[in-house]
Structure formats: structure tokens, C-alpha cells
Design an enzyme around this catalytic site. Structure first.
Site, PDB file in Angstrom:
ATOM      1  N   SER A  22       0.871  -1.210   0.030  1.00 61.30           N
ATOM      2  CA  SER A  22      -0.011   0.125   0.044  1.00 61.30           C
ATOM      3  C   SER A  22       0.824   1.233  -0.083  1.00 61.30           C
ATOM      4  CB  SER A  22      -1.039   0.034   1.061  1.00 61.30           C
ATOM      5  OG  SER A  22      -1.778  -1.013   1.028  1.00 61.30           O
ATOM      6  N   LYS A  71      -8.416  -5.327  11.795  1.00 61.11           N
ATOM      7  CA  LYS A  71      -9.813  -4.926  11.081  1.00 61.11           C
ATOM      8  C   LYS A  71     -10.924  -4.977  11.938  1.00 61.11           C
ATOM      9  CE  LYS A  71      -8.426  -5.751   6.315  1.00 61.11           C
ATOM     10  NZ  LYS A  71      -8.827  -6.452   5.009  1.00 61.11           N
ATOM     11  N   ASN A  92     -11.376  -1.296   6.844  1.00 63.22           N
ATOM     12  CA  ASN A  92      -9.791  -1.276   6.529  1.00 63.22           C
ATOM     13  C   ASN A  92      -9.678   0.247   6.258  1.00 63.22           C
ATOM     14  OD1 ASN A  92     -11.475  -0.694   4.199  1.00 63.22           O
ATOM     15  ND2 ASN A  92     -10.247  -1.767   2.748  1.00 63.22           N
ATOM     16  N   ASP A 107     -13.178  -2.740   1.003  1.00 66.20           N
ATOM     17  CA  ASP A 107     -12.769  -4.030   0.212  1.00 66.20           C
ATOM     18  C   ASP A 107     -13.797  -4.622  -0.694  1.00 66.20           C
ATOM     19  OD1 ASP A 107     -10.303  -4.395   1.636  1.00 66.20           O
ATOM     20  OD2 ASP A 107     -10.857  -5.742   3.247  1.00 66.20           O
ATOM     21  N   GLY A 132     -14.482 -19.596   2.136  1.00 63.24           N
ATOM     22  CA  GLY A 132     -14.235 -18.706   3.480  1.00 63.24           C
ATOM     23  C   GLY A 132     -15.092 -17.905   3.915  1.00 63.24           C
ATOM     24  N   ALA A 133     -15.207 -17.648   5.328  1.00 61.12           N
ATOM     25  CA  ALA A 133     -16.214 -16.703   5.982  1.00 61.12           C
ATOM     26  C   ALA A 133     -15.618 -15.779   6.904  1.00 61.12           C
ATOM     27  CB  ALA A 133     -17.188 -17.613   6.465  1.00 61.12           C
ATOM     28  N   LEU A 226      -8.940 -14.001  -4.026  1.00 58.31           N
ATOM     29  CA  LEU A 226      -8.477 -12.880  -3.459  1.00 58.31           C
ATOM     30  C   LEU A 226      -6.999 -12.607  -2.891  1.00 58.31           C
ATOM     31  CD1 LEU A 226     -11.530 -12.064  -0.972  1.00 58.31           C
ATOM     32  CD2 LEU A 226     -11.441 -11.979  -3.288  1.00 58.31           C
ATOM     33  N   TYR A 228      -3.289 -12.028  -3.659  1.00 58.06           N
ATOM     34  CA  TYR A 228      -2.440 -11.182  -4.683  1.00 58.06           C
ATOM     35  C   TYR A 228      -1.177 -11.493  -4.513  1.00 58.06           C
ATOM     36  CZ  TYR A 228      -1.982  -8.327  -0.488  1.00 58.06           C
ATOM     37  OH  TYR A 228      -1.698  -7.814   0.779  1.00 58.06           O
TER      38      TYR A 228
HETATM   39  P1  NAP Z   1      -9.578 -14.847   7.546  1.00 53.32           P
HETATM   40  O1  NAP Z   1     -10.297 -13.843   8.389  1.00 53.32           O
HETATM   41  O2  NAP Z   1      -8.586 -15.826   8.181  1.00 53.32           O
HETATM   42  O3  NAP Z   1     -10.560 -15.754   7.096  1.00 53.32           O
HETATM   43  C1  NAP Z   1     -10.423 -16.963   6.273  1.00 53.32           C
HETATM   44  C2  NAP Z   1     -11.255 -18.089   6.536  1.00 53.32           C
HETATM   45  O4  NAP Z   1     -11.478 -19.200   5.486  1.00 53.32           O
HETATM   46  C3  NAP Z   1     -11.093 -18.551   7.846  1.00 53.32           C
HETATM   47  O5  NAP Z   1     -12.552 -18.697   8.640  1.00 53.32           O
HETATM   48  C4  NAP Z   1     -10.680 -19.970   7.674  1.00 53.32           C
HETATM   49  O6  NAP Z   1     -11.086 -20.933   8.659  1.00 53.32           O
HETATM   50  C5  NAP Z   1     -11.313 -20.439   6.395  1.00 53.32           C
HETATM   51  N1  NAP Z   1     -10.790 -21.366   5.542  1.00 53.32           N
HETATM   52  C6  NAP Z   1      -9.380 -21.695   5.629  1.00 53.32           C
HETATM   53  N2  NAP Z   1      -9.205 -22.874   4.716  1.00 53.32           N
HETATM   54  C7  NAP Z   1     -10.442 -22.891   4.180  1.00 53.32           C
HETATM   55  C8  NAP Z   1     -10.919 -24.067   3.137  1.00 53.32           C
HETATM   56  N3  NAP Z   1     -10.224 -24.810   2.386  1.00 53.32           N
HETATM   57  N4  NAP Z   1     -12.000 -24.032   2.840  1.00 53.32           N
HETATM   58  C9  NAP Z   1     -13.124 -23.279   3.497  1.00 53.32           C
HETATM   59  N5  NAP Z   1     -12.736 -22.378   4.340  1.00 53.32           N
HETATM   60  C10 NAP Z   1     -11.334 -22.318   4.907  1.00 53.32           C
HETATM   61  O7  NAP Z   1      -8.769 -14.400   6.472  1.00 53.32           O
HETATM   62  P2  NAP Z   1      -9.273 -12.852   5.876  1.00 53.32           P
HETATM   63  O8  NAP Z   1      -8.641 -11.698   6.106  1.00 53.32           O
HETATM   64  O9  NAP Z   1     -10.701 -13.062   5.395  1.00 53.32           O
HETATM   65  O10 NAP Z   1      -8.618 -13.182   4.459  1.00 53.32           O
HETATM   66  C11 NAP Z   1      -9.008 -13.974   3.318  1.00 53.32           C
HETATM   67  C12 NAP Z   1      -7.862 -13.991   2.128  1.00 53.32           C
HETATM   68  O11 NAP Z   1      -8.235 -12.853   1.603  1.00 53.32           O
HETATM   69  C13 NAP Z   1      -6.459 -13.647   2.604  1.00 53.32           C
HETATM   70  O12 NAP Z   1      -5.622 -14.500   1.596  1.00 53.32           O
HETATM   71  C14 NAP Z   1      -6.080 -12.206   2.378  1.00 53.32           C
HETATM   72  O13 NAP Z   1      -4.788 -12.047   2.175  1.00 53.32           O
HETATM   73  C15 NAP Z   1      -7.081 -12.171   1.094  1.00 53.32           C
HETATM   74  N6  NAP Z   1      -7.491 -10.617   1.112  1.00 53.32           N
HETATM   75  C16 NAP Z   1      -7.108  -9.941   0.017  1.00 53.32           C
HETATM   76  C17 NAP Z   1      -7.641  -8.563  -0.201  1.00 53.32           C
HETATM   77  C18 NAP Z   1      -7.261  -7.934  -1.321  1.00 53.32           C
HETATM   78  O14 NAP Z   1      -7.265  -6.567  -1.448  1.00 53.32           O
HETATM   79  N7  NAP Z   1      -6.753  -8.738  -2.489  1.00 53.32           N
HETATM   80  C19 NAP Z   1      -8.366  -7.793   1.100  1.00 53.32           C
HETATM   81  C20 NAP Z   1      -8.407  -8.647   2.193  1.00 53.32           C
HETATM   82  C21 NAP Z   1      -8.083 -10.178   2.214  1.00 53.32           C
HETATM   83  P3  NAP Z   1      -9.794 -21.321   9.854  1.00 53.32           P
HETATM   84  O15 NAP Z   1      -9.580 -19.973  10.687  1.00 53.32           O
HETATM   85  O16 NAP Z   1     -10.161 -22.417  10.423  1.00 53.32           O
HETATM   86  O17 NAP Z   1      -8.321 -21.317   9.052  1.00 53.32           O
END
Ligand code: NAP
Length: 283
Positions: A22, A71, A92, A107, A132-133, A226, A228
Site C-alpha cells: 500500500s 480490522k 479497512n 474491500d 471462507g467466511a 482474493l 494477490y
Molecule cells: P480470515 O479472516 O483468516 O478468513 C479465512 C477463513 O477461511 C477462515 O475462517 C478459515 O478458517 C477459512 N478457511 C481456511 N481454509 C479453508 C478452506 N480450505 N475451505 C473453506 N474455508 C477455509 O482471512 P481474511 O482476512 O478473510 O483473508 C482471506 C484472504 O483474502 C487472504 O488470503 C487475504 O490475503 C485475502 N485478502 C485480500 C485482499 C485484497 O485486497 N486482495 C483484501 C483482504 C483479504 P480457519 O480460521 O479455521 O483457518
């Protein structure tokens, strides 16, 4: 970059911030518009969040971005929340206005802009399957529901998280059909019915790994990851081989930042300059 006594300050709080891109692309945006602004990485240790936010306010920052792990935690320190931030339960971007901290979540809109501009995909009346949730899934699902997606299916390895998100969506967006699935069940029907498949888990970021089987992916799907970094995850490579359209998370990162840029400065972000800076940083 020229720093003066009048330089306006913004930044990003998180821990760690080793890989944040960023500062690079936000500062490139300020520079090309000739704005006397500076975007700083602000590493905040776990138990220092409250003091850090107070300090940022005391130092006259215009605003700041918030990333992992703050966040959700930052919410209790803010004075006002946008509708997206409130529904998502995560912030964010913070705007400091009239001594008040206003929490936004860009986001979801960032993802939507990337979908529309980079994949030419309008989610209205479409079916969406999200893996993912967590925070990111919450933000994008709220935005997709606002855009009147026809249906949203949520799956998370912590099923209670998927259920909680589905409940929020169903309560706030009654026109959208919301379902949950356990990731270890047969998802062939869900894949068959969906137009857009989204990886909102971190699986595939640290090492080449698939968040779900690509068995049912076909050319009818748009597969969005998501993540990058890397931009071409194993999921996207495999989906491409199956002739699906693919979208990396770099666009979401860029556009969520562009929206924050606009909220702070009032100027449209110079997106193409910022994209180039981001791509250089990702390389
Ligand atoms: P988070 O809060 O950790 O949420 C991810 C969720 O997915 C957790 O509940 C996790 O469970 C679950 N999970 C893990 N493996 C799984 C699978 N195989 N099938 C189903 N669910 C699964 O993460 P987040 O902040 O939401 O971020 C998620 C991703 O988005 C990351 O890679 C992040 O870098 C990306 N992101 C990108 C941007 C962008 O601007 N491009 C912005 C925000 C986030 P557990 O907790 O049990 O592992």
C-alpha cells in the site's frame, strides 16, 4: 518524494507489515497528482492498538488503513461506521474528520470494481460460491448482496462462521438466496449452479496449495482468488487450464486503495499509475 512542514499524513496499521504494498502505490498516486501527502507503514504491536490510534489522531493524520490483525478490533475505537463497515463488522479504512474517527470498509467495493472492470462481470442476478467466511468474505458478500446477486453459497471449515455470515446476509438482504455448505461435502451441485467462485481463504498464499478441488470447475465459471501474492495462485493456474476465466486479488487491493485515496483526499485516484507501482512492488 518531498516532505514539507505541511505534508498531510496517512498510513496503514497492522502487524506485521513486512509485505504491504500500500505505501508504494498510494505514494505513487500522491506524487503524480502533485499532492503534498505521505503514506506510512505504522507497525502496531498487539497490545498497543488503542494508544496507536490515539497517537495517530493526536498527530493530525487525515486517516489510515487497517489490516490484519486489527480490522475487527479497531471498531470499538471508532466514533462512526459506514453501512458496509457495520454490516461487515470490519474496517479497512479510517477517515479522521472533525476530530472523529469514521470507519469504512472499501474491500467489498474494491472487489466489485475489479470484477466489473477487469473481468467484465456484473454480479447482479448471478450465483456466487464463496470459500471462507472471514473478514474478506464478509466484506465481499455484503457488497455482492447489495448488488442483488441471485444467490450466495458460503462454505468455511469453521461451519459456525459460515452460518453466522449467512444469517447476517439473509437478515439484511431478503431478496438474495443465501445457503451454507460444509467444505467436505459433495459440492458438485453448488459448482454446477454457480457463475462466480471465490477463494476468500488464505490457502494458496504461503505455499502452492488448493483451497478446494478444481474437479468441477469449467469454462462457465469466473474463478476469483482474493490472494494477490502470488498473483497466479495454483488455483488460478488450474482453473485457467480448465478454460475458466480467472481474476487475481491484485485488482481488489488496487481498487480498495483507490477508494481510500478518494475518501481521504477528495480526488479520484490515478488508478493506472497506482496499478503500475503495485505491479512493480509485487514483482
Ligand atoms: P480470515 O479472516 O483468516 O478468513 C479465512 C477463513 O477461511 C477462515 O475462517 C478459515 O478458517 C477459512 N478457511 C481456511 N481454509 C479453508 C478452506 N480450505 N475451505 C473453506 N474455508 C477455509 O482471512 P481474511 O482476512 O478473510 O483473508 C482471506 C484472504 O483474502 C487472504 O488470503 C487475504 O490475503 C485475502 N485478502 C485480500 C485482499 C485484497 O485486497 N486482495 C483484501 C483482504 C483479504 P480457519 O480460521 O479455521 O483457518
Amino acid at each position: 518524494m518531498k516532505i514539507t512542514g505541511e505534508t498531510k499524513l496517512v498510513g496503514i496499521i497492522g502487524y506485521p507489515l513486512t509485505y504491504t504494498c500500500s505505501p508504494v502505490f498510494q505514494n505513487a498516486g500522491f506524487e503524480v497528482l502533485g499532492l503534498d501527502w505521505c503514506y506510512l507503514p505504522l507497525v502496531v504491536r498487539e497490545n498497543k492498538l488503542e494508544e496507536a490510534v490515539e497517537g495517530i489522531k493526536a498527530l493530525g493524520f487525515v486517516g489510515f488503513n487497517v489490516t490484519t490483525p486489527y480490522k475487527e478490533k479497531v471498531l470499538s475505537l471508532l466514533d462512526e461506521l459506514s453501512q458496509e463497515a457495520e454490516l461487515t463488522g470490519a474496517v479497512n479504512t479510517v477517515l479522521i474528520r472533525d476530530d472523529k474517527l469514521v470507519g469504512l470498509n472499501t474491500d467489498g467495493q474494491g472487489f466489485l470494481t475489479s470484477l466489473k472492470k477487469e473481468a467484465n462481470f456484473d454480479p447482479s442476478f448471478k450465483n456466487v460460491l464463496i470459500f471462507g467466511a472471514g473478514g474478506a468474505a464478509k466484506a465481499i458478500s455484503v457488497t455482492l448482496a447489495k448488488e442483488e446477486a441471485n444467490s450466495i453459497v458460503i462454505t468455511d471449515c469453521v461451519f459456525s462462521k459460515a452460518e453466522a455470515l449467512a444469517k447476517t446476509l439473509a437478515n439484511n438482504f431478503p431478496k438474495v438466496e443465501v445457503k451454507t455448505e460444509k467444505p467436505d461435502t459433495n459440492l458438485s451441485k453448488a459448482f454446477l449452479e454457480t457463475d462466480l467462485v471465490i477463494n476468500a481463504t488464505p490457502v494458496g498464499m504461503e505455499k502452492e496449495q488448493l483451497p478446494f478441488s478444481v474437479e468441477h470447475i469449467s469454462k462457465k465459471h469466473l474463478v476469483a482468488d482474493l490472494i494477490y501474492q502470488p498473483q497466479q495462485t495454483l488455483l488460478l493456474k488450474k482453473a485457467k487450464k480448465k478454460k475458466a476465466q480467472v481474476l487475481s486479488g491484485a485488482g481488489m487491493l488496487l481498487y480498495q486503495g483507490a477508494l481510500a485515496f478518494k475518501a481521504w483526499t477528495g480526488f479520484e485516484a490515478p488508478v493506472e499509475i497506482m496499478r503500475e507501482a503495485l505491479q512493480n512492488a509485487l514483482r
